[in-house]
Design a protein around this motif. Structure first.
Motif, mmCIF file in Angstrom:
data_model
loop_
_atom_site.group_PDB
_atom_site.id
_atom_site.type_symbol
_atom_site.label_atom_id
_atom_site.label_comp_id
_atom_site.label_asym_id
_atom_site.label_seq_id
_atom_site.Cartn_x
_atom_site.Cartn_y
_atom_site.Cartn_z
ATOM 1 N N ILE A 161 -19.553 -37.214 -36.908
ATOM 2 C CA ILE A 161 -18.774 -35.929 -37.292
ATOM 3 C C ILE A 161 -18.652 -35.168 -36.732
ATOM 4 C CG2 ILE A 161 -18.577 -34.024 -39.655
ATOM 5 C CD1 ILE A 161 -19.279 -36.095 -41.421
ATOM 6 N N LEU A 162 -17.730 -34.660 -36.373
ATOM 7 C CA LEU A 162 -17.065 -33.581 -35.269
ATOM 8 C C LEU A 162 -17.400 -32.290 -35.870
ATOM 9 C CD1 LEU A 162 -15.636 -35.781 -32.152
ATOM 10 C CD2 LEU A 162 -18.126 -35.356 -32.287
ATOM 11 N N GLY A 163 -17.860 -31.149 -35.634
ATOM 12 C CA GLY A 163 -17.996 -29.904 -36.569
ATOM 13 C C GLY A 163 -18.876 -29.833 -37.910
ATOM 14 N N ASP A 164 -18.351 -29.089 -38.910
ATOM 15 C CA ASP A 164 -19.140 -28.689 -40.059
ATOM 16 C C ASP A 164 -19.021 -29.687 -41.420
ATOM 17 O OD1 ASP A 164 -20.444 -27.347 -41.951
ATOM 18 O OD2 ASP A 164 -19.542 -25.438 -42.131
ATOM 19 N N PRO A 165 -19.813 -30.180 -42.186
ATOM 20 C CA PRO A 165 -19.353 -31.297 -42.823
ATOM 21 C C PRO A 165 -19.896 -30.975 -44.226
ATOM 22 C CG PRO A 165 -21.805 -31.919 -41.362
ATOM 23 C CD PRO A 165 -21.013 -31.059 -40.671
ATOM 24 N N THR A 166 -20.044 -29.184 -43.614
ATOM 25 C CA THR A 166 -20.484 -28.794 -45.334
ATOM 26 C C THR A 166 -18.799 -28.053 -45.402
ATOM 27 O OG1 THR A 166 -20.768 -26.432 -44.483
ATOM 28 C CG2 THR A 166 -22.342 -28.001 -44.972
ATOM 29 N N LEU A 167 -18.013 -28.181 -45.231
ATOM 30 C CA LEU A 167 -17.028 -27.161 -45.377
ATOM 31 C C LEU A 167 -16.501 -28.870 -46.816
ATOM 32 C CD1 LEU A 167 -14.899 -26.835 -41.700
ATOM 33 C CD2 LEU A 167 -16.434 -24.978 -43.766
ATOM 34 N N ARG A 168 -15.391 -27.608 -47.233
ATOM 35 C CA ARG A 168 -14.013 -28.864 -48.446
ATOM 36 C C ARG A 168 -12.644 -28.620 -47.358
ATOM 37 N NH1 ARG A 168 -18.723 -27.022 -50.749
ATOM 38 N NH2 ARG A 168 -20.030 -28.127 -51.810
ATOM 39 N N PRO A 169 -11.762 -29.701 -48.208
ATOM 40 C CA PRO A 169 -10.540 -29.032 -48.269
ATOM 41 C C PRO A 169 -10.159 -27.781 -48.876
ATOM 42 C CG PRO A 169 -11.045 -31.163 -48.426
ATOM 43 C CD PRO A 169 -12.512 -30.896 -48.270
ATOM 44 N N THR A 170 -9.514 -26.831 -48.336
ATOM 45 C CA THR A 170 -8.826 -25.774 -49.843
ATOM 46 C C THR A 170 -8.662 -26.692 -51.245
ATOM 47 O OG1 THR A 170 -6.969 -25.874 -49.067
ATOM 48 C CG2 THR A 170 -8.578 -24.758 -48.378
ATOM 49 N N ASP A 171 -9.501 -26.267 -52.168
ATOM 50 C CA ASP A 171 -8.566 -26.804 -53.349
ATOM 51 C C ASP A 171 -7.295 -25.744 -54.332
ATOM 52 O OD1 ASP A 171 -10.219 -25.568 -56.185
ATOM 53 O OD2 ASP A 171 -11.394 -24.815 -54.902
ATOM 54 N N THR A 172 -6.857 -26.850 -55.265
ATOM 55 C CA THR A 172 -6.196 -26.173 -55.946
ATOM 56 C C THR A 172 -6.450 -26.363 -57.229
ATOM 57 O OG1 THR A 172 -5.141 -27.912 -56.203
ATOM 58 C CG2 THR A 172 -4.297 -26.756 -54.599
ATOM 59 N N ALA A 173 -7.735 -26.470 -57.573
ATOM 60 C CA ALA A 173 -8.002 -26.167 -58.501
ATOM 61 C C ALA A 173 -8.767 -25.054 -58.662
ATOM 62 C CB ALA A 173 -9.642 -27.277 -58.606
ATOM 63 N N PRO A 174 -8.643 -24.496 -60.309
ATOM 64 C CA PRO A 174 -8.768 -22.585 -60.577
ATOM 65 C C PRO A 174 -10.860 -23.403 -60.993
ATOM 66 C CG PRO A 174 -7.382 -23.873 -62.795
ATOM 67 C CD PRO A 174 -7.060 -24.717 -61.255
ATOM 68 N N PRO A 175 -11.615 -22.374 -61.479
ATOM 69 C CA PRO A 175 -12.549 -21.835 -61.793
ATOM 70 C C PRO A 175 -12.222 -22.042 -63.546
ATOM 71 C CG PRO A 175 -11.019 -19.561 -60.905
ATOM 72 C CD PRO A 175 -10.232 -20.530 -60.533
ATOM 73 N N ALA A 176 -13.004 -22.118 -63.960
ATOM 74 C CA ALA A 176 -13.499 -22.106 -65.356
ATOM 75 C C ALA A 176 -12.617 -20.752 -65.716
ATOM 76 C CB ALA A 176 -15.318 -22.779 -65.693
ATOM 77 N N PRO A 177 -12.553 -20.799 -67.048
ATOM 78 C CA PRO A 177 -12.381 -19.694 -67.597
ATOM 79 C C PRO A 177 -13.595 -18.742 -68.064
ATOM 80 C CG PRO A 177 -11.354 -21.278 -68.793
ATOM 81 C CD PRO A 177 -12.780 -22.175 -67.882
ATOM 82 N N GLU A 198 -6.007 -19.453 -60.271
ATOM 83 C CA GLU A 198 -6.564 -18.772 -61.705
ATOM 84 C C GLU A 198 -7.065 -19.643 -62.520
ATOM 85 O OE1 GLU A 198 -4.195 -15.114 -63.901
ATOM 86 O OE2 GLU A 198 -3.563 -15.801 -62.898
ATOM 87 N N SER A 199 -8.100 -18.910 -63.682
ATOM 88 C CA SER A 199 -8.457 -19.640 -64.629
ATOM 89 C C SER A 199 -7.463 -19.725 -65.289
ATOM 90 C CB SER A 199 -9.821 -19.503 -65.020
ATOM 91 O OG SER A 199 -9.602 -18.555 -66.047
ATOM 92 N N GLY A 200 -7.864 -20.408 -66.799
ATOM 93 C CA GLY A 200 -7.149 -20.637 -68.314
ATOM 94 C C GLY A 200 -7.722 -19.113 -68.796
ATOM 95 N N TYR A 201 -7.157 -18.818 -69.757
ATOM 96 C CA TYR A 201 -7.265 -17.898 -70.508
ATOM 97 C C TYR A 201 -9.051 -18.156 -71.284
ATOM 98 C CZ TYR A 201 -2.550 -16.435 -70.469
ATOM 99 O OH TYR A 201 -1.835 -15.628 -69.289
ATOM 100 N N SER A 202 -9.693 -16.261 -71.377
ATOM 101 C CA SER A 202 -11.006 -16.784 -71.872
ATOM 102 C C SER A 202 -10.681 -16.636 -73.586
ATOM 103 C CB SER A 202 -12.183 -15.403 -72.318
ATOM 104 O OG SER A 202 -11.027 -14.137 -72.588
ATOM 105 N N GLU A 203 -11.362 -17.059 -73.985
ATOM 106 C CA GLU A 203 -10.920 -16.547 -75.973
ATOM 107 C C GLU A 203 -10.278 -15.326 -76.352
ATOM 108 O OE1 GLU A 203 -14.215 -17.733 -77.869
ATOM 109 O OE2 GLU A 203 -13.949 -19.592 -77.913
#
Length: 785
Positions: free
Chosen positions: A411-427, A515-520
């Protein structure tokens, strides 16, 4: 020398009449893939003897160690070692610190070490010691030159010998690498005495020393780009490019399935009339976050088959050309052979006009194929290093064919990187609001979700409906949604709320704008003077074994009531030293609660090790009802403004022992519940619980103060119980009341005197003393040893 195919994951070779298999025979596949070799006329310019001839001996020496601990409030992702060559370190130190801090913000613990090592074994031994320690080791990134381990595989492709650098030596820390002919190169890889041949850690490298130019410049430029990517200042379209040369076109379908598990949008270029050097360079300049290219190669070239000839790209021209991609998997023989001068793979991440951050290639003939599991891991949020290690481990046990294909991968470069995710954070969680004491404003509060890339929050509101979309208008702070930054609370004046009823919800945003889903949602209702809930009594484990070093736990019982909400529907939160803990008490037969909806709320407050200094710490309780009305913070007494200049008089109004025996709708006598809270043997009085309630009677304030006291000998051993005000004794003694013989070791004491207090907030506490002069702890404090 022969160049091999390039594919990242092959499920089956597709041909007319051949069905796609889930688990193809890897040996058969390897043989079929090898049959597609295309001869390229080149020789390695650096073999093992050449490497030794140019090697400048180094002593093993550690010159600097800096630790970047993980965030206490987050979960540790793992420990990472950044190991930089001592000579290079001063020229890249500033950017290394920024890099380590960026990793730390994502939950990693980072060790930044400057040093040198004389032999590969000494470096591997150091990695083993870190990995085997209690803290563990997730992976290592080498910055600059370090000793290179070499492997000689006698039965490589076509039964020829292959000699190549092997980074797996630094990844499999508990296996055995053998050198039977004592020529300095390993020729066998076996299980260790207490381990196997699987990699325990991953390894990444930033090795530009064999390139023409300034080594420090290459690394600093790379790290600056890395920082922009991690902090969300640098983005490319989230899509992938599959550039598949002629010999691999029949593998398009499984390649698509693998990359499609990571990217919803991807482009396939596999037309034999199109896949040439010029087209490839044009495509990688257009902006693809991920690129997989399958092409015959050498350390200095990509060789595309085009119209019965080779369409070539050379590394010296690649160093200047625009590469508008972050992550590249060149299925290209020996493209990452980092001991070679001007090796091609380096320019994917060190080029003058590249945006590359990570490249997975090989130091020999062979590459990464059938890598479906790696892409699946990446799609689940794993780092490149973790996903690669998972894939490599899944190939075990390693046959001669596996060694030929995979042992040169690096692996050439930084293995701690991740592809940008489109998964939103939890609400956001625990969303509620509370009115202020003057009933002039409400404050909305919520709990931030755990997300390393969390950027902030948005407040949504609507006065017409309690479900999305929230399209409210009229607040001075703006129409819905309101940008809140990273704050976890928001205050609104009641005078700014024009409607009698408003619904609120909050969402979380990450640095990529997901953007996450709505909170309660919560509902606010305009009320002229809401009746606040009340905390009637509280008991907790006074004898809880809590120490500063080890922490501990305290179980709390609180009886709370409200005139507008049914029992069990209040939000009851523990505070520690006046600060909300986020620990809620429950009245729903969970968290130690015995009866559902009886007004008795329970939970355990866990004190983490090292978070509290020795001494007394106040545990208090606050209840909030559905209208945001909030109780006083138990056990404080709040005195409002009075019309006369005379101070307010606070006095007992009723025998509070009644509340301790049996409150309304409480099942069973409360002392029985409390008696379970402190069974530890002690030779001093223990205050088990207390009622501290305040109200007004005929326009004058009054207070109820009563305690339940346990003594190891007998209740008659308790001589007195004194009222304290703001941690100071008042000289006012509580009066004793008899209790049932069933509780012979308990007595209740109640405050029946008067206190003259100016308006304000006052803390009432109690200390009990026995006939031998031994005193209880100051109730309701937690004593930390």
């Amino acid at each position: 020398m022969k160049a091999l195919i390039t594919t990242c994951c092959i499920l089956a070779l597709l041909s007319p009449g051949l069905v796609l298999a889930d688990e193809p025979d890897s040996e058969q596949m390897a043989d079929e893939l090898a049959s597609l070799w295309l001869p390229i006329d080149f020789e390695f310019s650096v073999g093992y003897e050449d490497y030794l001839a140019d090697l400048i001996p180094q002593e093993t020496e550690i010159t600097s160690v800096t630790s970047f601990p993980y965030r206490l409030e987050g979960e540790m992702a793992g420990r990472v070692l950044i190991l930089c060559n001592t000579e290079l370190f001063p020229y890249v130190e500033d950017n290394l610190h920024i890099w380590a801090a960026d990793m730390r913000s994502e939950g990693f613990e980072v060790l930044l070490v400057a040093g040198t090592f004389e032999t590969p074994k000494e470096l591997r031994d150091s990695l083993y010691d870190l990995w085997a320690s209690d803290e563990g080791l997730l992976g290592c990134i080498l910055v600059g030159d370090f000793p290179v381990p070499w492997f000689a595989h006698a039965d490589d492709f076509d039964h020829d010998a292959a000699i190549f650098p092997i980074d797996l030596y630094y990844e499999d820390l508990d296996g055995r690498f053998m050198d039977f002919d004592a020529d300095g190169m390993f020729d066998e890889h076996r299980d260790g005495s207490f381990g196997d041949t699987l990699p325990e850690i991953w390894l990444g490298r930033l090795t530009p020393s064999t390139l023409e130019g300034d080594e420090a410049l290459y690394i600093n430029r790379y790290l600056e780009r890395n920082h922009l990517y991690r902090t969300g200042q640098f983005a490319l379209p989230r899509r992938a490019l599959l550039f598949i040369d002629d010999d691999w076109v029949h593998m398009t379908r499984p390649w698509e399935e693998a990359v499609g598990s990571l990217y919803d949008e991807y482009r396939v270029i596999n037309d034999r009339e199109v896949t040439n050097a010029e087209e490839y360079l044009e495509r990688i300049s257009q902006g693809y976050e991920w690129v997989d290219v399958m092409v015959h190669s050498s350390p200095e070239t990509h060789a595309f088959k085009w119209r019965d000839m080779n369409s070539l790209i050379y590394s010296d021209e690649m160093s200047r050309l625009p590469i508008n991609s972050f992550f590249l998997v060149p299925f290209s023989c020996s493209n990452a052979r980092y001991v070679e001068p001007d090796y091609f793979g380096a320019w994917y991440i060190f080029g003058e006009n590249t945006n590359g951050l990570c490249s997975i290639g090989s130091t020999k003939a062979g590459s990464l194929y059938y890598g479906t599991s790696m892409y699946e891991q990446l799609s689940g949020g794993a780092s490149i290093g973790d996903a690669f290690r998972h894939w490599f481990s899944g190939k075990a046990p390693y046959s001669d064919s596996d060694i030929s294909w995979f042992y040169g991968i690096t692996i050439l470069g930084d293995p701690t990187l991740r592809p940008t995710d489109t998964a939103p954070p939890a609400p956001p969680g625990d969303f509620y609001y509370a009115r202020d004491a003057q009933n002039t404003a409400i404050t909305l509060r919520w709990e931030a979700p755990e997300a390393a890339d969390l950027a902030g929050f948005q407040l949504h509101y609507d006065s017409n409906q309690e479900y999305p979309p929230f399209q409210g208008q009229g607040l001075p702070q703006g129409d819905s949604p309101i940008e809140l930054g990273d704050a976890t609370s928001f205050t609104i004046l009641l005078s700014d709320i024009a409607r009698p009823k408003v619904y609120f919800a909050v969402t979380a945003l990450d640095v990529r704008g997901n953007e996450s889903g709505y909170s309660e949602y919560v509902r606010f209702r305009q009320m002229p003077s809401p009746r606040a809930p009340k905390i009637d009594w509280v008991s907790f484990s006074q004898e809880a074994d809590v120490t500063s070093d080890m922490g501990g736990a305290v179980t709390v019982f609180a009886f709370a009531e409200d005139v507008e909400d049914d029992f069990g529907f209040l939000r009851v939160e523990l505070h520690l030293d006046g600060v909300p803990t986020g620990t809620l008490l429950f009245d729903d037969r969970t968290h130690g609660d015995i009866y559902k909806q009886d007004g008795c709320y329970t939970n355990t407050l866990n004190i983490e090790e090292g978070t509290l200094q020795p001494g007394n710490h106040l545990i208090s309780v606050v209840a909030t009802d559905s209208d945001g009305a909030q109780s006083d913070e138990w056990p404080y007494v709040s005195i409002g403004e009075v019309t006369s200049r005379a101070p307010s008089t606070v006095s007992s109004y009723m025998n509070s022992a009644i509340a301790l025996k049996r409150g309304p709708r409480v099942v069973g006598p409360n002392p029985l519940i409390a008696s379970k809270m402190a069974d530890d043997v002690t030779d001093a009085p223990v205050i088990m619980g207390g009622t501290m309630r305040w109200d007004t009677y005929e326009g004058a304030p009054f207070a109820q103060v009563a305690i339940l006291v346990k003594h190891p000998e007998a209740a008659t051993e308790i001589a007195k119980a004194e009222l304290y005000l703001n941690c100071e004794p008042t000289g006012i003694m509580l009066e004793s009341f008899p209790v049932s013989r069933k509780f012979a070791y308990f007595r209740t004491w109640s405050f029946r005197d008067e206190l003259a207090l100016l308006p304000g907030k006052f803390l009432l506490e109690v200390v009990a003393t026995d006939k031998q002069g031994k005193t209880s702890q100051l109730f309701p404090y937690l004593h930390v040893k």
